[in-house]
Every structure is written in C-alpha cells, then in structure tokens.
Motif scaffolding. Structure first.
Motif, PDB file in Angstrom:
ATOM      1  N   ILE A  53      36.112  40.354  35.987  1.00  0.00           N
ATOM      2  CA  ILE A  53      37.221  39.671  35.870  1.00  0.00           C
ATOM      3  C   ILE A  53      37.844  40.405  37.211  1.00  0.00           C
ATOM      4  CG2 ILE A  53      38.532  41.264  34.488  1.00  0.00           C
ATOM      5  CD1 ILE A  53      39.157  37.466  35.085  1.00  0.00           C
ATOM      6  N   ALA A  54      37.721  41.810  37.456  1.00  0.00           N
ATOM      7  CA  ALA A  54      38.246  42.416  38.592  1.00  0.00           C
ATOM      8  C   ALA A  54      37.652  41.655  39.990  1.00  0.00           C
ATOM      9  CB  ALA A  54      38.212  43.860  38.678  1.00  0.00           C
ATOM     10  N   ALA A  55      36.501  41.441  40.050  1.00  0.00           N
ATOM     11  CA  ALA A  55      35.749  40.779  41.191  1.00  0.00           C
ATOM     12  C   ALA A  55      36.131  39.306  41.015  1.00  0.00           C
ATOM     13  CB  ALA A  55      34.625  41.109  41.049  1.00  0.00           C
ATOM     14  N   ASN A  99      44.369  43.141  46.704  1.00  0.00           N
ATOM     15  CA  ASN A  99      43.980  44.257  45.841  1.00  0.00           C
ATOM     16  C   ASN A  99      45.124  44.747  45.018  1.00  0.00           C
ATOM     17  OD1 ASN A  99      41.770  45.956  45.388  1.00  0.00           O
ATOM     18  ND2 ASN A  99      42.578  47.472  46.604  1.00  0.00           N
ATOM     19  N   VAL A 100      46.427  44.407  45.679  1.00  0.00           N
ATOM     20  CA  VAL A 100      47.716  45.039  44.770  1.00  0.00           C
ATOM     21  C   VAL A 100      47.944  44.053  43.641  1.00  0.00           C
ATOM     22  CG1 VAL A 100      50.070  45.741  44.776  1.00  0.00           C
ATOM     23  CG2 VAL A 100      48.568  45.786  47.026  1.00  0.00           C
ATOM     24  N   TYR A 101      47.966  43.028  43.839  1.00  0.00           N
ATOM     25  CA  TYR A 101      48.118  41.955  42.561  1.00  0.00           C
ATOM     26  C   TYR A 101      46.946  42.133  41.528  1.00  0.00           C
ATOM     27  CZ  TYR A 101      52.269  39.770  44.648  1.00  0.00           C
ATOM     28  OH  TYR A 101      53.629  39.099  44.972  1.00  0.00           O
ATOM     29  N   ARG A 102      45.836  42.242  42.007  1.00  0.00           N
ATOM     30  CA  ARG A 102      44.470  42.474  41.236  1.00  0.00           C
ATOM     31  C   ARG A 102      44.782  43.490  40.185  1.00  0.00           C
ATOM     32  NH1 ARG A 102      38.734  43.928  42.146  1.00  0.00           N
ATOM     33  NH2 ARG A 102      39.461  45.425  43.826  1.00  0.00           N
ATOM     34  N   ALA A 103      45.147  44.860  40.805  1.00  0.00           N
ATOM     35  CA  ALA A 103      45.242  45.826  39.783  1.00  0.00           C
ATOM     36  C   ALA A 103      46.451  45.813  38.960  1.00  0.00           C
ATOM     37  CB  ALA A 103      45.472  46.988  40.659  1.00  0.00           C
ATOM     38  N   GLU A 104      47.428  45.198  39.386  1.00  0.00           N
ATOM     39  CA  GLU A 104      48.870  44.952  38.680  1.00  0.00           C
ATOM     40  C   GLU A 104      48.722  44.018  37.620  1.00  0.00           C
ATOM     41  OE1 GLU A 104      51.806  47.413  39.065  1.00  0.00           O
ATOM     42  OE2 GLU A 104      49.812  48.368  39.854  1.00  0.00           O
ATOM     43  N   LEU A 105      48.106  42.799  38.074  1.00  0.00           N
ATOM     44  CA  LEU A 105      47.675  42.015  36.916  1.00  0.00           C
ATOM     45  C   LEU A 105      47.006  42.155  35.906  1.00  0.00           C
ATOM     46  CD1 LEU A 105      47.409  38.564  39.196  1.00  0.00           C
ATOM     47  CD2 LEU A 105      49.287  39.138  37.433  1.00  0.00           C
ATOM     48  N   LEU A 106      45.699  42.839  36.048  1.00  0.00           N
ATOM     49  CA  LEU A 106      44.948  43.289  34.988  1.00  0.00           C
ATOM     50  C   LEU A 106      45.565  44.389  34.008  1.00  0.00           C
ATOM     51  CD1 LEU A 106      41.669  43.838  37.054  1.00  0.00           C
ATOM     52  CD2 LEU A 106      42.211  41.996  35.375  1.00  0.00           C
ATOM     53  N   PHE A 107      46.372  45.411  34.591  1.00  0.00           N
ATOM     54  CA  PHE A 107      47.156  46.337  33.668  1.00  0.00           C
ATOM     55  C   PHE A 107      48.092  45.377  32.903  1.00  0.00           C
ATOM     56  CE2 PHE A 107      50.592  48.848  32.709  1.00  0.00           C
ATOM     57  CZ  PHE A 107      49.788  50.101  32.338  1.00  0.00           C
ATOM     58  N   ARG A 108      48.986  44.582  33.562  1.00  0.00           N
ATOM     59  CA  ARG A 108      50.065  43.879  32.718  1.00  0.00           C
ATOM     60  C   ARG A 108      49.276  43.142  31.659  1.00  0.00           C
ATOM     61  NH1 ARG A 108      55.056  42.581  35.736  1.00  0.00           N
ATOM     62  NH2 ARG A 108      54.719  40.466  34.947  1.00  0.00           N
ATOM     63  N   LEU A 115      43.904  44.355  30.514  1.00  0.00           N
ATOM     64  CA  LEU A 115      42.491  43.695  30.549  1.00  0.00           C
ATOM     65  C   LEU A 115      41.646  44.845  31.100  1.00  0.00           C
ATOM     66  CD1 LEU A 115      43.027  40.079  31.695  1.00  0.00           C
ATOM     67  CD2 LEU A 115      42.275  40.901  29.674  1.00  0.00           C
ATOM     68  N   ASP A 116      40.411  45.188  30.589  1.00  0.00           N
ATOM     69  CA  ASP A 116      39.116  45.781  31.263  1.00  0.00           C
ATOM     70  C   ASP A 116      38.623  45.259  32.509  1.00  0.00           C
ATOM     71  OD1 ASP A 116      36.935  47.306  31.851  1.00  0.00           O
ATOM     72  OD2 ASP A 116      36.039  47.267  29.827  1.00  0.00           O
ATOM     73  N   PRO A 117      38.893  46.032  33.443  1.00  0.00           N
ATOM     74  CA  PRO A 117      38.407  45.299  35.014  1.00  0.00           C
ATOM     75  C   PRO A 117      37.065  44.915  34.621  1.00  0.00           C
ATOM     76  CG  PRO A 117      39.639  47.494  35.155  1.00  0.00           C
ATOM     77  CD  PRO A 117      39.479  47.348  33.773  1.00  0.00           C
ATOM     78  N   SER A 156      38.967  35.031  26.656  1.00  0.00           N
ATOM     79  CA  SER A 156      39.213  34.062  26.026  1.00  0.00           C
ATOM     80  C   SER A 156      40.029  32.782  26.877  1.00  0.00           C
ATOM     81  CB  SER A 156      40.099  34.363  24.574  1.00  0.00           C
ATOM     82  OG  SER A 156      41.282  34.632  25.200  1.00  0.00           O
ATOM     83  N   ALA A 157      39.981  31.556  26.587  1.00  0.00           N
ATOM     84  CA  ALA A 157      40.770  30.416  27.089  1.00  0.00           C
ATOM     85  C   ALA A 157      42.189  30.955  27.082  1.00  0.00           C
ATOM     86  CB  ALA A 157      40.612  29.028  26.872  1.00  0.00           C
ATOM     87  N   ALA A 158      42.664  31.453  26.019  1.00  0.00           N
ATOM     88  CA  ALA A 158      44.206  31.755  26.137  1.00  0.00           C
ATOM     89  C   ALA A 158      44.643  32.810  26.858  1.00  0.00           C
ATOM     90  CB  ALA A 158      44.572  32.106  24.374  1.00  0.00           C
ATOM     91  N   ALA A 159      43.712  34.062  26.955  1.00  0.00           N
ATOM     92  CA  ALA A 159      43.779  35.133  27.739  1.00  0.00           C
ATOM     93  C   ALA A 159      43.901  34.730  29.149  1.00  0.00           C
ATOM     94  CB  ALA A 159      42.972  36.278  27.326  1.00  0.00           C
ATOM     95  N   ALA A 160      43.002  33.761  29.752  1.00  0.00           N
ATOM     96  CA  ALA A 160      42.902  33.492  30.795  1.00  0.00           C
ATOM     97  C   ALA A 160      44.106  32.670  31.272  1.00  0.00           C
ATOM     98  CB  ALA A 160      41.582  32.555  31.158  1.00  0.00           C
ATOM     99  N   ARG A 161      44.642  31.836  30.268  1.00  0.00           N
ATOM    100  CA  ARG A 161      45.801  31.221  30.780  1.00  0.00           C
ATOM    101  C   ARG A 161      47.021  31.855  30.912  1.00  0.00           C
ATOM    102  NH1 ARG A 161      43.692  27.244  26.879  1.00  0.00           N
ATOM    103  NH2 ARG A 161      44.550  28.279  25.178  1.00  0.00           N
ATOM    104  N   GLU A 162      47.077  33.089  29.935  1.00  0.00           N
ATOM    105  CA  GLU A 162      48.147  33.983  30.255  1.00  0.00           C
ATOM    106  C   GLU A 162      48.112  34.869  31.806  1.00  0.00           C
ATOM    107  OE1 GLU A 162      48.073  36.608  26.921  1.00  0.00           O
ATOM    108  OE2 GLU A 162      48.439  34.979  25.632  1.00  0.00           O
ATOM    109  N   LEU A 163      46.646  35.139  32.134  1.00  0.00           N
ATOM    110  CA  LEU A 163      46.630  35.727  33.328  1.00  0.00           C
ATOM    111  C   LEU A 163      47.166  34.873  34.370  1.00  0.00           C
ATOM    112  CD1 LEU A 163      45.404  38.088  34.991  1.00  0.00           C
ATOM    113  CD2 LEU A 163      43.192  37.036  34.824  1.00  0.00           C
ATOM    114  N   TRP A 164      46.815  33.629  34.341  1.00  0.00           N
ATOM    115  CA  TRP A 164      47.267  32.772  35.472  1.00  0.00           C
ATOM    116  C   TRP A 164      48.981  32.612  35.607  1.00  0.00           C
ATOM    117  CZ3 TRP A 164      45.914  30.003  39.546  1.00  0.00           C
ATOM    118  CH2 TRP A 164      46.692  28.893  39.991  1.00  0.00           C
ATOM    119  N   ASP A 165      49.297  32.544  34.351  1.00  0.00           N
ATOM    120  CA  ASP A 165      50.964  32.377  33.984  1.00  0.00           C
ATOM    121  C   ASP A 165      51.440  33.700  34.723  1.00  0.00           C
ATOM    122  OD1 ASP A 165      50.619  29.903  33.079  1.00  0.00           O
ATOM    123  OD2 ASP A 165      50.842  30.805  30.877  1.00  0.00           O
TER     124      ASP A 165
END
Length: 304
Positions: A181-183, A196-205, A208-210, A218-227
């Motif tokens: 997901i990090a890639a 690179n900044v948003y990538r690191a921060e979004l995964l932490f928030r 999510l394991d990079p 999951s679809a729900a987790a992907a939707r939360e990541l987008w939001d």
C-alpha cells in the motif's frame, strides 16, 4: 517535490490574479521561446490542477502544462492589488514555506512592470498588475485540449477534486494489486497528488502496515484511507502547509495558544522525518527505510 495541495494553491492563485487578462508570455532563459510565442498576447481563461500537474488554459484553445518536479518553482510579484503567495514550489524543507505579503509590513513600491529576470527563468507571464516566473520545472509545454485530456487520462483520481466515482475508482485500483500500500499511494495512476509526506502521514493516521498488499486491504479500510486523504490534503490547501497532527500535539496550546494558530514544523507530522524519535502515540522509535527509491517513515508498533 511539491505535493498536490501546493499545485491546487497554484491553480487558485493563477485564477485569482490572471484569469481574464491578456498576458505577455516570454522565455527569458531562452529554452521555451517557441512555446511562449504560441501563448503570448492571449487571454488566460482558466487554471486547473490535477495531482501534481497544472494546466493554464488560454482562449485560443492551447494550455500551458507544468509539472514542477523536484526543483521547479513559481515566483510571483506585482502591485498593491496583486495578492497571494510570493513563491510556491521547490526547494522544500519540512512543511510548506509559502510566503505571503499582506501589505502590512511596508508601503508597497510603485509598480512599473516586472523586474529584470534573475536566474534561469523558463517562462514569464506578465499582466497588468503582476507577473509570475517559472524556474526548474520537470515539464513545461504547450498542449492542445486533446493533449491535456490525454495527460489527465493517465492519472488516477485526485482527492482534492473528489469527483463522483473517484473514491470507488481508488478502492478498486488498490484492491486489484498485490503491491504494498505504501507504494500504491505514490503511484500517480492510483491516486494523484500524494507525495512522500502525505504517504507516510496517511498510513500512520490509518494505522496501516506500509507493506500490506493492496489486495489485502478491506474495501471499508480503503474508503477510509481515501476520505482521510481528502480531509488532510484539503487542510493543506487551506493552510499552505502539510499539517497532519491535531492541536493537542502543538506546544503552543499548552503555552496559552489557541486553535486558530498553526504548529511549528517539528510539531506538524506524526512520523515524517521523525526517525529515531518517540512515536507521538505509543513511544516506540519511528523507523526509516527505503521503499521504491523513496524514504519511508512509520511506527513499527502502531502500524502492524
């Protein structure tokens, strides 16, 4: 490299100060003489950002397409009525460093036109009240409407546009791949504008394991990541900086500050450039490694 929020700020600034004006377009450096001649004397009709790409549309159907890359930057200036950031782009330090002139610090000097260009100015746009100089961009080209559409067709959805169907497109693209997901977050065909900044921060928030494969999300987790990307990048457009931490992480509040203030750069992020420092949530040292030739910051405990 400036991330998507900076390019959207650029589009907004061009719209505010140049739309509807007939512009003088030149290439003081000499590397864009033919392109400048195609735009010179025509009226700017609109400015659009998608991810890290900026399109300045002119009335005769051509557009200036710019991708700043690692070293590109726009500088602006003008008379007392010309407001906005004085520069947007590289070089970057932690956070965004756009500088504004609100006219309060000193009486503005009389404006008699743009100053003599300094350095390698690829393109200069000049209007009645101000000017904009571009240096060091990776992409600087004149394109037709069809060519601009072809560039956009190669890009993934942009959280700062967040058009109908964009979230579903992102979810489908992520969950179709075995790539970590990090890639995927750095793949502009999957999601446009995240760096690179948003990538690191979004995964932490999102905790999510990079290295989690996209198809395992999951679809729900992907939707939360987008939001979350929509939310924090919209904050970046508003603030002119990448700030992903909540106000209770900011020392200024403890010292009598208020929530309208912005944090110091070293308080603005959870993990980005905080390798070896304690995680703000659990105290585990923030880790650093390379993934896809870019530095990756994460908390080994919070992002399992």
């Amino acid at each position: 490299m400036p991330e998507g929020h900076s390019v959207h700020r650029l589009a907004r600034q061009f719209g505010d100060v140049f739309t509807g004006e007939q512009l003088a377009v030149s290439s003081p450096q000499g590397r864009f003489v033919r392109g400048a001649a195609l735009l010179d004397g025509h009226t700017l009709t609109g400015s659009t950002a998608h991810g890290k790409h900026l399109f300045l549309a002119f009335g005769h159907g051509l557009a200036l397409h710019v991708h700043l890359g690692l070293y590109g930057a726009w500088d602006f200036g003008g008379d007392a009525g010309f407001r906005g950031a004085s520069s947007i782009g590289a070089p970057r330090k932690v956070g965004e460093r756009e500088i504004f002139d609100d006219g309060a610090s000193a009486e503005p000097a009389p404006y008699s036109g743009p100053p003599a260009p300094v350095g390698a100015v690829r393109v200069r746009l000049a209007g009645v009240h101000g000017w904009a100089d571009l240096r060091g961009a990776t992409t600087c080209e004149v394109v037709t409407e069809a060519e601009a559409a072809a560039v956009l067709a190669r890009l993934g959805p942009d959280p700062l546009r967040n058009l109908p169907g964009d979230r579903d497109s992102f979810v489908a693209a992520v969950r179709a791949r075995r790539t970590p997901i990090a890639a995927l977050l750095m793949d502009q065909k999957v999601i446009a504008g995240v760096g690179n900044v948003y990538r690191a921060e979004l995964l932490f928030r999102q905790g999510l394991d990079p290295w989690l494969p996209g198809r395992s999300l999951s679809a729900a987790a992907a939707r939360e990541l987008w939001d979350d990307s929509v939310a924090v990048m919209s904050d970046g457009v508003r603030d002119g900086r990448i700030i992903t931490t909540p106000p209770d992480c900011w020392a200024g509040l403890a010292a009598g500050g208020h929530r309208g203030q912005l944090p110091a750069p070293d308080e603005s992020h959870f993990v980005y450039r905080r390798q070896g420092l304690d995680c703000r949530n659990c105290g585990t040292p923030v880790a650093l490694t390379d993934l896809g030739a870019r530095k990756l910051y994460w908390c080994p405990s919070c992002q399992r």
